[in-house]
Design an enzyme around this catalytic site. Structure first.
Site, PDB file in Angstrom:
ATOM      1  N   LYS A 127       0.863  -1.188   0.000  1.00  0.00           N
ATOM      2  CA  LYS A 127       0.000   0.000   0.000  1.00  0.00           C
ATOM      3  C   LYS A 127       0.891   1.226   0.000  1.00  0.00           C
ATOM      4  O   LYS A 127       2.045   1.156   0.431  1.00  0.00           O
ATOM      5  CB  LYS A 127      -0.884   0.007   1.252  1.00  0.00           C
ATOM      6  N   ASP A 167      -6.885   4.591  -4.810  1.00  0.00           N
ATOM      7  CA  ASP A 167      -7.572   4.468  -3.509  1.00  0.00           C
ATOM      8  C   ASP A 167      -8.170   5.854  -3.259  1.00  0.00           C
ATOM      9  O   ASP A 167      -8.343   6.632  -4.213  1.00  0.00           O
ATOM     10  CB  ASP A 167      -6.581   4.054  -2.406  1.00  0.00           C
ATOM     11  N   THR A 210     -14.876  -2.446  -7.349  1.00  0.00           N
ATOM     12  CA  THR A 210     -14.958  -2.557  -5.887  1.00  0.00           C
ATOM     13  C   THR A 210     -16.412  -2.459  -5.436  1.00  0.00           C
ATOM     14  O   THR A 210     -16.886  -3.275  -4.624  1.00  0.00           O
ATOM     15  CB  THR A 210     -14.095  -1.477  -5.207  1.00  0.00           C
ATOM     16  N   SER A 378      -8.051  -5.506 -10.667  1.00  0.00           N
ATOM     17  CA  SER A 378      -6.679  -5.040 -10.910  1.00  0.00           C
ATOM     18  C   SER A 378      -5.809  -6.222 -11.338  1.00  0.00           C
ATOM     19  O   SER A 378      -4.975  -6.108 -12.244  1.00  0.00           O
ATOM     20  CB  SER A 378      -6.086  -4.405  -9.650  1.00  0.00           C
TER      21      SER A 378
END
Ligand code: NDP
Length: 446
Positions: A127, A167, A210, A378
């Protein structure tokens, strides 16, 4: 928590990373779920799996200098945590938000390990992000910032090493600027980022993935309760990428979405939210959700976002940010008859809220399982880039749907196997962990 090994590892985490509250919260939740696995598989302790899995393989912190539209030098901090590569290249989003710090990126990176494992695709966990706030910045400022960010990050990432995505605060615009800079510096055109524009290697259905995935996951939970989205009232927090496409899919399955929010407040519309207006405000005009009531007269705007959980609904989909739903909000949802909560956001429910949902035995899908659709597509974008092919929307969407069904089944079955039927927190943590732990064992002490 009863297991001595687990307690010891958790103490080390707290000592090594003092004050990193979100990181401690995420690690505690996972390790608590893993106690029965650790007791059943003593060889995990012999191989030092927990000590190793809680410690990122690599953390990179860097300066991001850039010049704003007034000619003034600005400096932000960039972070990339390459957490675990047992199952594949590090994979996880980049977040641009003023609240970003090491604790938040580490909690997200840690969760990502198990989420990526659950997808069944070959992806490790990572991340990244920056405390840069894109809100109120011009396109040129965002571009200069992204270029500076990538001018450092490029040396640590590659299509087979670490593949970041979007994000909070990082959408198609930011990914485009970062991709352009990477290509320019390295003189190579490959799938080093996902969430790319469709013209240059992006995947159809990535933008939707998502939100759609969260609803597919929730649909499976509702099936177990012998019901469906048809006729249900849904409350969805946030009005960003995840929230918008969760709303779209929930509506297409027959639900009425009655409230959405942003960090300023929420709109309630008993008639059902008009998603075209939300998309126009958020995706095109980059405006506040408060503007919605100027266009839709039946709606009411309330300042402050936590109040959204006081609205009576059948299904709640928290899709904004971590710890946005506390114990009080959870009690209010349960009292008002909510039967299912599926998390589009990462760790949106506090530990107290999670306990309320589990005690009330309502269906509760934790983020690392319920929002894994984004990283799944992804992964599919990486496959398409490697093949230099582009699949149709329906091909990608049907693969996504099947992955979400598989994740739900994996979590449900692990929960049953470890004697906590219905507890998808334990189930997701256990199912995600076992694969990573076994891969780490096979690869030796590294
Ligand atoms: P966006 O930036 O597109 O949207 C975020 C939304 O949440 C906005 O409405 C934003 O409001 C709101 N929000 C952000 N921070 C806060 C806060 N501190 N308090 C209240 N509201 C807040 O991000 P995404 O939709 O991409 O991400 C939302 C969540 O989903 C995050 O937890 C992310 O980690 C998670 N997630 C995202 C994935 C993806 O593919 N994008 C994949 C898996 C998980 P405002 O505009 O006012 O800031």
């Amino acid at each position: 928590m009863s297991n001595e090994y687990v307690v010891r590892v958790l103490e080390t985490v707290k000592k090594r990373a003092p004050g990193e509250a979100e990181f401690h919260q995420a690690v505690s939740e996972v390790l608590e779920s893993l106690v029965p696995v650790i007791e059943k598989n003593k060889d995990f302790e012999d191989a030092g799996i927990l000590e190793r899995i809680v410690e990122p393989e690599r953390q990179i912190i860097f300066r991001v200098p850039w010049i704003d539209d007034k000619g003034k030098v600005q400096v932000n901090r960039g972070i990339r945590v390459q957490y675990n590569s047992a199952l594949g290249p590090y994979k996880g989003g980049i977040r641009f938000h003023p609240s970003v710090n090491a604790s938040i990126i580490k909690f997200l990176g840690f969760e990502q390990i198990f989420k990526n494992s659950l997808t069944g695709l070959m992806m490790g966990g990572g991340k990244g992000g920056s405390d840069f706030d894109p809100k109120g910045r011009s396109d040129n400022e965002v571009m200069r910032f992204c270029q500076s960010f990538m001018t450092e990050l490029y040396r640590h990432i590659d299509a087979d090493t670490d593949v970041p995505a979007g994000d909070i605060g990082v959408g198609a615009r930011e990914i485009g600027y970062m991709f352009g800079q990477y290509k320019r510096i390295k003189n190579i055109f490959h799938g080093v980022l996902t969430g790319k524009g469709l013209l240059y290697g992006g995947s159809l259905a990535r933008k939707e993935a998502t939100g759609f995935g969260t609803v597919y996951f929730c649909e499976e939970m509702l099936k177990d309760k012998k019901t469906s989205f048809e006729g249900k009232k849904a409350v969805i927090s946030g009005s960003g990428n995840v929230a918008i496409y969760a709303a779209q899919k929930a509506m297409s399955l027959g639900a009425k979405v009655i409230a959405m929010s942003d960090s300023g407040g929420y709109v309630y519309d008993a008639e059902g939210i008009n998603l075209d207006v939300v998309k126009k405000l958020k995706e095109i005009e980059r405006k506040r959700i408060s503007e919605y009531v100027k266009e839709v007269k039946s709606a009411k705007y309330t300042e402050g976002c936590a109040g959204i959980w006081t609205i009576a609904c059948d299904v709640a989909l928290p899709c904004a940010t971590q710890n946005e739903l506390d114990g009080k909000s959870a009690r209010s949802l349960v009292k008002n008859g909510c039967i299912a909560v599926a998390e589009g956001a990462n760790m949106p429910s506090t530990p107290e809220a999670v306990k309320v949902f589990l005690d009330a035995k309502i269906a509760y899908g934790p983020g690392k399982a319920a929002n894994a659709g984004g990283v799944s597509v992804s992964g599919l974008e990486m496959s398409q880039n490697s093949q230099r092919l582009a699949w149709t929307f329906d091909e990608v969407d049907s693969k996504l749907h099947q992955i979400m069904i598989n994740i739900h089944n994996a979590a449900k079955n692990a929960a049953i196997e470890y004697n906590t039927p219905g507890n998808l927190v334990n189930g997701a943590n256990i199912a995600g962990f076992i694969k990573v732990a076994k891969a780490m064992q096979s690869q030796g002490v590294i």
